[in-house]
Design a protein around this motif. Structure first.
Motif, PDB file in Angstrom:
ATOM      1  N   MET A  57       1.281  -0.768   0.055  1.00 20.11           N
ATOM      2  CA  MET A  57       0.343  -0.211   0.208  1.00 20.11           C
ATOM      3  C   MET A  57       1.292   0.596   0.222  1.00 20.11           C
ATOM      4  O   MET A  57       1.982   0.910   0.765  1.00 20.11           O
ATOM      5  CB  MET A  57      -0.546   0.164   1.290  1.00 20.11           C
ATOM      6  N   SER A  58       0.009   2.327  -1.071  1.00 19.47           N
ATOM      7  CA  SER A  58       1.532   3.724  -0.991  1.00 19.47           C
ATOM      8  C   SER A  58       0.598   4.515  -1.132  1.00 19.47           C
ATOM      9  O   SER A  58      -1.120   4.204  -1.657  1.00 19.47           O
ATOM     10  CB  SER A  58       2.684   3.252  -1.705  1.00 19.47           C
ATOM     11  N   VAL A  64       8.354   9.904 -15.386  1.00 22.53           N
ATOM     12  CA  VAL A  64       7.906  10.322 -13.113  1.00 22.53           C
ATOM     13  C   VAL A  64       8.964  10.432 -13.009  1.00 22.53           C
ATOM     14  O   VAL A  64       9.988   9.702 -12.673  1.00 22.53           O
ATOM     15  CB  VAL A  64       6.508   9.103 -13.045  1.00 22.53           C
ATOM     16  N   ILE A  65       9.437  11.101 -11.800  1.00 20.56           N
ATOM     17  CA  ILE A  65       9.636  11.283 -10.950  1.00 20.56           C
ATOM     18  C   ILE A  65       9.119  10.274  -9.190  1.00 20.56           C
ATOM     19  O   ILE A  65       8.573  11.269  -9.070  1.00 20.56           O
ATOM     20  CB  ILE A  65      10.504  12.675 -10.265  1.00 20.56           C
ATOM     21  N   TYR A  66       9.621   9.589  -8.465  1.00 21.67           N
ATOM     22  CA  TYR A  66       9.656   9.553  -7.197  1.00 21.67           C
ATOM     23  C   TYR A  66      10.561   9.981  -6.099  1.00 21.67           C
ATOM     24  O   TYR A  66      11.499   9.868  -5.985  1.00 21.67           O
ATOM     25  CB  TYR A  66       9.632   8.220  -6.710  1.00 21.67           C
ATOM     26  N   LEU A  67       9.123  10.735  -4.796  1.00 24.64           N
ATOM     27  CA  LEU A  67      10.232  11.420  -4.063  1.00 24.64           C
ATOM     28  C   LEU A  67       9.376  10.944  -3.291  1.00 24.64           C
ATOM     29  O   LEU A  67       8.588  10.980  -2.956  1.00 24.64           O
ATOM     30  CB  LEU A  67       9.387  13.313  -3.924  1.00 24.64           C
ATOM     31  N   PRO A  68       9.653  10.590  -1.406  1.00 20.26           N
ATOM     32  CA  PRO A  68       8.381  10.248  -0.406  1.00 20.26           C
ATOM     33  C   PRO A  68       7.563  11.012  -0.237  1.00 20.26           C
ATOM     34  O   PRO A  68       7.664  12.538  -0.655  1.00 20.26           O
ATOM     35  CB  PRO A  68      10.094  10.553   0.580  1.00 20.26           C
ATOM     36  N   TYR A  69       6.673  10.292  -0.265  1.00 15.86           N
ATOM     37  CA  TYR A  69       5.508  11.043   0.199  1.00 15.86           C
ATOM     38  C   TYR A  69       5.465  12.448   1.605  1.00 15.86           C
ATOM     39  O   TYR A  69       5.052  13.158   1.164  1.00 15.86           O
ATOM     40  CB  TYR A  69       4.172  11.145   0.754  1.00 15.86           C
ATOM     41  N   PHE A  86      15.622   1.978  -4.765  1.00 13.82           N
ATOM     42  CA  PHE A  86      14.373   2.998  -4.591  1.00 13.82           C
ATOM     43  C   PHE A  86      14.397   3.436  -2.845  1.00 13.82           C
ATOM     44  O   PHE A  86      15.141   3.746  -2.762  1.00 13.82           O
ATOM     45  CB  PHE A  86      12.753   1.950  -4.711  1.00 13.82           C
ATOM     46  N   LEU A  87      13.233   4.318  -3.328  1.00 15.26           N
ATOM     47  CA  LEU A  87      13.054   4.567  -1.393  1.00 15.26           C
ATOM     48  C   LEU A  87      12.506   3.946  -0.253  1.00 15.26           C
ATOM     49  O   LEU A  87      12.551   2.491  -0.848  1.00 15.26           O
ATOM     50  CB  LEU A  87      11.283   6.008  -1.536  1.00 15.26           C
ATOM     51  N   SER A  88      12.940   4.748   0.717  1.00 17.41           N
ATOM     52  CA  SER A  88      13.530   3.498   1.844  1.00 17.41           C
ATOM     53  C   SER A  88      12.287   4.105   3.050  1.00 17.41           C
ATOM     54  O   SER A  88      12.407   5.359   2.356  1.00 17.41           O
ATOM     55  CB  SER A  88      14.968   3.778   2.507  1.00 17.41           C
ATOM     56  N   VAL A 131       5.234   9.062  -2.808  1.00 13.38           N
ATOM     57  CA  VAL A 131       4.678   7.715  -2.587  1.00 13.38           C
ATOM     58  C   VAL A 131       5.424   6.749  -1.725  1.00 13.38           C
ATOM     59  O   VAL A 131       6.886   7.257  -1.060  1.00 13.38           O
ATOM     60  CB  VAL A 131       4.711   6.386  -4.124  1.00 13.38           C
ATOM     61  N   ALA A 132       5.127   5.973  -1.354  1.00  8.72           N
ATOM     62  CA  ALA A 132       5.445   4.975   0.336  1.00  8.72           C
ATOM     63  C   ALA A 132       6.582   4.080  -0.728  1.00  8.72           C
ATOM     64  O   ALA A 132       6.823   3.763  -2.164  1.00  8.72           O
ATOM     65  CB  ALA A 132       4.989   4.825   1.172  1.00  8.72           C
TER      66      ALA A 132
END
Length: 410
Positions: free
Chosen positions: A102-103, A201-206, A143-145, A126-127
């Protein structure tokens, strides 16, 4: 031991009776060719079904929040439904056993630059779970942690095409990217099978987006995957229950399709495609093996005819002292030789047809039609065995006929 005279005799027999050999060979080749094409088309349909779900995980669903379209409990129409971090905890508590990943998903369009290169890209908060929901494959870095999310770090993971656009031939990992005046460190580059748009797309910590751009803990939409052990019907029931509970939680009318909605079109389509796939899975083998049985019957009838045609020849052989075993052997070996050669030829023709028309079949939703070599080998062996049995029974019977009777009947 290898009997050269026996094989010379077999080839002489085939050469003298070309029509007979071609007739029996055509039956085998056609059966294997048709078998190959049918199974290839079936596999092509299954490939299409798999490709349909390549953009995200097959069990992915999205919870979307919007503006209410109906008044409810004294609340006016047009109210914006705004979920927050605590709603993630609520879903985890209520449906934890049925949720795999889930994110949250907070998407905005921003101007991004690196040195002299710049462009507009979708920036999504996102998570860590989102990597598995979106099927993002890390090419370089990571990826993000969870630590990035908890510490609201200014780091990002960029798509393959973002790296190509902004960094040209450089590696982006370890460098910084400017997002409207804020510097973010690039910790990873990913690829995505969903197409070019998914790789820009660029992903950041939500949590970083919440802190720097929203100033509150709104989370936008929620992406999740349900437990893969659930059947499609169970997953649809989960979607229904989740929709009801979230509408109650946000005071949204039960018949309001805009305030809270869960995208289950993929689930519905998957159920339909599963039904079609199951039907094909049952129908194609029946047709395929029916083709093989037709080939076996054809070989049997031809072998009975061949043995009957050679009755006089068998009588002469017996009169000259040939044993029943040698008579059976020569007929069987001839049958096996013809079946093997023409079966392999039919296999090559079938594979060749699939390869030549494969690309043109995509308009009919058949992608990369092909057949496993093990299945083709098994089908060919079945026909060879069938040809052997089909030749053995009449040959054994004919070998017991007395020479005088065989010569009279011939």
């Amino acid at each position: 031991m290898f009997d050269l005279d026996l094989w010379r005799e077999i080839f002489q027999s085939i050469n003298k009776n070309k029509t007979r050999a071609l007739l029996s060979g055509f039956t085998v080749a056609f059966a294997i060719m048709l078998f190959t094409i049918l199974f290839g088309i079936a596999n092509g349909l299954e490939n299409t079904f798999e490709k349909f779900f390549i953009r995200t995980a097959e069990n992915a669903i999205t919870v979307r929040f919007g503006t209410t379209s109906k008044p409810y409990k004294g609340l006016k129409i047009g109210r914006q439904v705004r979920p927050s971090n605590k709603d993630l905890d609520y879903l985890e508590k209520e449906f934890g056993e049925d949720i795999q990943y889930m994110s949250p998903k907070i998407s905005r369009n921003y101007q991004v630059s690196y040195k002299k290169q710049k462009g507009g890209y979708t920036v999504t908060g996102v998570a860590p779970d989102y990597q598995y929901i979106e099927k993002a494959e890390i090419k370089n870095g990571r990826f993000l942690s969870l630590k990035d999310v908890n510490n609201k770090e200014k780091i990002c993971v960029i798509g393959r095409l973002v790296e190509e656009d902004l960094y040209l031939k450089e590696s982006a990992v370890g460098k910084y990217i400017d997002l409207e005046g804020v510097q973010y460190k690039v910790v990873g580059v990913y690829s995505d099978g969903g197409g070019d748009s998914q790789e820009r797309v660029i992903y950041l910590p939500y949590t970083t987006i919440q802190r720097l751009y929203l100033g509150k803990d709104d989370i936008g939409d929620i992406s999740l995957t349900y437990n893969p052990n659930l059947t499609v019907d169970q997953a649809l029931a989960l979607v229904e229950e989740m929709t009801i509970k979230l509408k109650n939680r946000f005071d949204v009318a039960p018949n309001d399709q805009r305030g809270v909605r869960i995208g289950n079109q993929v689930l519905t389509a998957k159920k339909r495609l599963d039904n079609i796939s199951s039907g094909l899975g049952a129908l194609i083998p029946i047709i395929g093996f029916g083709t093989l049985i037709a080939g076996i019957l054809g070989i049997s009838n031809i072998m009975i005819f061949i043995v009957k045609e050679r009755t006089k020849e068998i009588g002469i052989r017996k009169a000259l002292g040939a044993s029943p075993k040698s008579i059976v052997s020569i007929i069987l070996l001839e049958s096996i030789l013809i079946t093997t050669i023409t079966g392999y030829l039919g296999l090559l023709i079938g594979v060749g047809i699939l390869e030549s028309i494969g690309s043109s079949l995509e308009r009919y939703f058949i992608t990369d039609p092909s057949v496993s070599s093990s299945l083709l080998f098994s089908a060919t062996i079945v026909l060879i065995i069938a040809g052997t049995i089909a030749g053995f029974v009449p040959a054994k019977k004919a070998s017991k006929i007395k020479p005088i009777i065989a010569l009279r009947n011939g």
